[in-house]
Design a protein around this motif. Structure first.
Motif, PDB file in Angstrom:
ATOM      1  N   GLU A 109       0.926  -1.266   0.156  1.00 48.52           N
ATOM      2  CA  GLU A 109       0.001   0.147  -0.058  1.00 48.52           C
ATOM      3  C   GLU A 109       0.908   1.207   0.012  1.00 48.52           C
ATOM      4  OE1 GLU A 109      -3.024   0.251   3.371  1.00 48.52           O
ATOM      5  OE2 GLU A 109      -2.783  -1.849   3.253  1.00 48.52           O
ATOM      6  N   GLU A 145      -4.171  10.252   5.446  1.00 45.12           N
ATOM      7  CA  GLU A 145      -5.609  10.094   5.325  1.00 45.12           C
ATOM      8  C   GLU A 145      -5.989   9.036   4.175  1.00 45.12           C
ATOM      9  OE1 GLU A 145      -3.679  12.553   5.130  1.00 45.12           O
ATOM     10  OE2 GLU A 145      -4.292  13.689   7.175  1.00 45.12           O
ATOM     11  N   ALA A 170      -5.644   5.493   5.951  1.00 42.05           N
ATOM     12  CA  ALA A 170      -6.349   5.141   7.034  1.00 42.05           C
ATOM     13  C   ALA A 170      -7.945   5.051   6.529  1.00 42.05           C
ATOM     14  CB  ALA A 170      -6.294   6.492   8.007  1.00 42.05           C
ATOM     15  N   ALA A 171      -8.297   5.583   5.452  1.00 43.78           N
ATOM     16  CA  ALA A 171      -9.550   5.485   4.949  1.00 43.78           C
ATOM     17  C   ALA A 171     -10.032   4.190   4.260  1.00 43.78           C
ATOM     18  CB  ALA A 171      -9.945   6.657   3.873  1.00 43.78           C
ATOM     19  N   ASN A 172      -8.927   3.282   4.022  1.00 50.79           N
ATOM     20  CA  ASN A 172      -9.109   2.102   3.508  1.00 50.79           C
ATOM     21  C   ASN A 172      -9.278   1.103   4.651  1.00 50.79           C
ATOM     22  OD1 ASN A 172      -9.237  -0.328   2.049  1.00 50.79           O
ATOM     23  ND2 ASN A 172      -7.145  -0.242   1.324  1.00 50.79           N
ATOM     24  N   ASP A 173     -10.547   0.753   4.977  1.00 51.87           N
ATOM     25  CA  ASP A 173     -10.681   0.097   6.381  1.00 51.87           C
ATOM     26  C   ASP A 173     -10.082  -1.684   6.056  1.00 51.87           C
ATOM     27  OD1 ASP A 173     -11.813   2.004   7.504  1.00 51.87           O
ATOM     28  OD2 ASP A 173     -13.993   1.375   6.796  1.00 51.87           O
ATOM     29  N   ALA A 174     -10.055  -1.960   4.782  1.00 50.55           N
ATOM     30  CA  ALA A 174      -9.558  -3.343   4.712  1.00 50.55           C
ATOM     31  C   ALA A 174      -7.807  -3.409   4.540  1.00 50.55           C
ATOM     32  CB  ALA A 174     -10.104  -3.782   3.455  1.00 50.55           C
ATOM     33  N   TYR A 199      -2.511  -0.718   6.576  1.00 51.28           N
ATOM     34  CA  TYR A 199      -2.210   0.689   7.481  1.00 51.28           C
ATOM     35  C   TYR A 199      -3.384   1.024   8.307  1.00 51.28           C
ATOM     36  CZ  TYR A 199      -0.729   5.383   8.330  1.00 51.28           C
ATOM     37  OH  TYR A 199      -0.436   6.654   9.050  1.00 51.28           O
ATOM     38  N   ALA A 200      -4.718   0.932   7.713  1.00 54.60           N
ATOM     39  CA  ALA A 200      -5.917   1.051   8.495  1.00 54.60           C
ATOM     40  C   ALA A 200      -5.872   0.140  10.054  1.00 54.60           C
ATOM     41  CB  ALA A 200      -7.261   0.934   7.946  1.00 54.60           C
ATOM     42  N   ARG A 201      -5.570  -0.898   9.725  1.00 55.83           N
ATOM     43  CA  ARG A 201      -5.537  -1.994  11.028  1.00 55.83           C
ATOM     44  C   ARG A 201      -4.378  -1.559  11.947  1.00 55.83           C
ATOM     45  NH1 ARG A 201      -2.254  -6.435  11.599  1.00 55.83           N
ATOM     46  NH2 ARG A 201      -1.719  -6.527   9.321  1.00 55.83           N
ATOM     47  N   ALA A 237      -5.865   1.453  13.788  1.00 63.98           N
ATOM     48  CA  ALA A 237      -6.356   1.136  14.700  1.00 63.98           C
ATOM     49  C   ALA A 237      -5.913   0.523  16.091  1.00 63.98           C
ATOM     50  CB  ALA A 237      -7.680   0.169  14.053  1.00 63.98           C
TER      51      ALA A 237
END
Length: 594
Positions: free
Chosen positions: A570, A575, A578-582, A585-587, A590
């Motif tokens: 990725e 921003e 982080a917007a890609n919940d799957a 990086y978003a994990r 979180a």
């Protein structure tokens, strides 16, 4: 039978050279200063020849005295005896005056070159080698060179020459006496060489290996003294070192016992020669085949030979011992570096700091699975790029390949369009400023540590860099301010203070590429905020690579590369990722947020 032996310790198998390889290394050291070497050997040779004449001059003097005072021949004989002795000491003195500048200069050179070679070995080599063992090997090898040179030039070579010369002189006057002397000397020399090579050497190498381990253990324990004290482990470390010291003692005792046993063989040979020669001389005198002067000359010759024989046995053992000790320096000289400058390398020409990985393939030594395969990434000049991902995903390797601490197996790494393999390593790294997660400082002043990347910097420039890194305030509170010595690896400073000194060092280096490996991880929140603000100004206009686990430190990055198993899976801004919940990086974000 080969005289090459291998010793295996707890962690590694040490390479051991044979005597021919070690002597070849010694010959290369001697060849550095041929005129001094020629003077040293030439005067020793003249001294040896002169010493061979001393028994003859003594015999002439005895015969002149036996003839009575008529004719005054005894004064002439006395003058000849004193003259020969004086020449012997003159030649030895001249040889020593050549040897002192010869050996001292060579010792300085070989030690410097060993240090230079070790510095350029790979990080993996240093990671797998005790620093204390390396220090022990270099210093031990330096003094072994001195001992080796002295014993060969002033011991072994003259001893062989004197023994052969004396045997020849005796053979001319009394063939049977000369033949017996030559036979005994040949047996003595052969036994001494065989005992040293096959009996003493294997055990000596074992004790040397443990001697190196002692150096490593000392440096390891002293370097980690803060951890030892933190866990109250002094007694445990005492016991560990005691065990190692007594393991060394057991091997050293065996080595020294073998020296003593070989001396016993030498003593028996010496007594055998003494009994044979004295008996033959008395027999020749009783038959009227030898005068009193002849007997004195022969006995004088025997005493000289006997002293050389005794010393020869000891010197051969010392030569073997020194060759076993200096072989580590020979191994350093012969060892190839993992990363070599290309024969046609040029200086790196810094420009704007563009970085590009072009279809790079890379596999760590000893591993079968490649970390990078057909890996391509481009970083624009002045771009601030953050690298994130789980441990072992390839972030740190990316930075090491940029610095050319390793060479790629396929493809190329380009900086400002220049393949890093075709520029000199030092010129490349001078243009890359690094702030590591755990910075190591030198046991020098704080000012020297800050100016390490720019050694000609003024004190004012050093202070400005410290202010930019928010280090000036704590430095001025120290007893000697900027002249305060920081201790080995900077142990007199806290983790946060070391980090700020390292940041100041990177600021002063003023390199077009800046690498920050968790550069603020040791700072408290308030100081981190101040330093982050200072770093923003430093990063302006420079290509910056940030390795971070704390995602709060990379929110403002121009681009974030997410690594997983040697691939960039990725990339984007904070921003966007982080917007890609799957996404990974978003994990991670979180998890960081709890």
């Amino acid at each position: 039978m080969s005289d090459s032996i291998e010793i295996e310790d707890e962690t590694t198998r040490d390479r051991v050279l044979n005597n021919t390889q070690v002597l070849a290394y010694l010959g290369r050291q001697w060849a550095r200063r041929p005129w001094l070497l020629a003077g040293m050997i030439g005067f020793v040779s003249l001294a040896t020849v002169t010493e061979l004449l001393i028994p003859l001059a003594a015999g002439r003097l005895i015969d002149a005295l036996a003839a009575g005072p008529e004719g005054n021949t005894h004064w002439t004989a006395l003058a000849g005896y004193i003259g020969v002795a004086a020449l012997f000491y003159l030649f030895r003195q001249m040889s020593s005056r050549c040897e002192v500048p010869f050996s001292s200069a060579n010792m300085a050179d070989l030690t410097t070159e060993a240090f230079s070679k070790v510095q350029r070995f790979s990080l993996d080599w240093h990671a797998n080698t005790f620093a204390g063992s390396v220090v022990r090997k270099i210093t031990r090898g330096m003094w072994a060179y001195d001992n080796l040179t002295m014993n060969i030039v002033y011991g072994v070579a003259p001893s062989i020459a004197v023994m052969l010369g004396m045997a020849g002189l005796m053979a001319v006057r009394w063939p049977i006496v000369g033949a017996v002397a030559l036979g005994v000397m040949a047996a003595f020399v052969t036994s001494s060489l065989m005992l040293s090579r096959y009996y003493i050497r294997p055990q000596n190498i074992r004790s040397n290996a443990l001697d190196s381990q002692i150096g490593g253990a000392l440096a390891d324990a002293v370097g980690g003294i803060a951890t030892v004290k933190a866990f109250g482990a002094e007694t445990r470390e005492d016991a560990r070192f005691h065990d190692l010291a007594w393991r060394w003692r057991a091997e050293a005792k065996k080595t020294w016992t073998r020296f003593v046993n070989s001396w016993l063989v030498n003593i028996v040979t010496d007594l055998s020669m003494q009994a044979a020669l004295v008996g033959l001389l008395v027999w020749q005198w009783s038959r009227g085949a030898a005068s009193a002067g002849d007997v004195v000359a022969a006995l004088t010759a025997y005493m000289i030979v006997a002293s050389y024989m005794r010393r020869f046995g000891e010197q051969v053992q010392q030569v073997q011992k020194s060759m076993d000790e200096i072989q580590d320096l020979a191994i350093f000289e012969m060892q190839e570096r993992d990363v070599e400058d290309h024969p046609d390398a040029t200086d790196f020409r810094p420009q704007q700091g563009a970085i590009r990985f072009d279809q790079v393939g890379f596999t760590y030594a000893g591993q079968e699975r490649p970390l990078y395969t057909d890996f391509s990434v481009a970083i624009r000049p002045g771009e601030k790029v953050a690298l994130v991902g789980p441990t072992g995903s390839g972030k740190s390797t990316f930075v090491k390949l940029v610095q050319r601490l390793y060479d790629v197996n396929e493809g190329q790494v380009l900086i400002d369009g220049q393949d890093v393999r075709h520029v000199f390593q030092d010129s490349l790294r001078r243009n890359i400023a690094l702030v590591p997660q755990d910075p190591a400082l030198f046991h020098r002043s704080i000012a020297d540590n800050i100016a390490y990347g720019q050694p000609d910097a003024t004190r004012e420039a050093v202070i400005e860099a410290a202010k930019a890194a928010h280090a000036d305030a704590f430095i001025r509170r120290l007893p000697q301010g900027y002249d305060t010595l920081v201790g080995e690896r900077g142990v007199k400073l806290s983790g946060g203070e070391r980090q700020r000194v390292a940041i100041a060092r990177a600021i002063l280096a003023d390199a077009p590429i800046l690498i920050l490996d968790e550069a603020t991880s040791s700072l408290d929140n308030e100081t981190e905020r101040d330093v982050q603000a200072a770093m923003e100004a430093v990063m302006a206009g420079r290509t910056t690579i940030l390795i971070a686990h704390r995602l709060s430190t990379i929110r403002d990055a121009d681009r974030i590369l997410v690594f997983e198993r040697g691939r960039v899976v990725e990339q984007g801004t904070h921003e966007e990722l982080a917007a890609n919940d799957a996404g990974i990086y978003a994990r991670l974000a979180a998890l960081a947020a709890g």
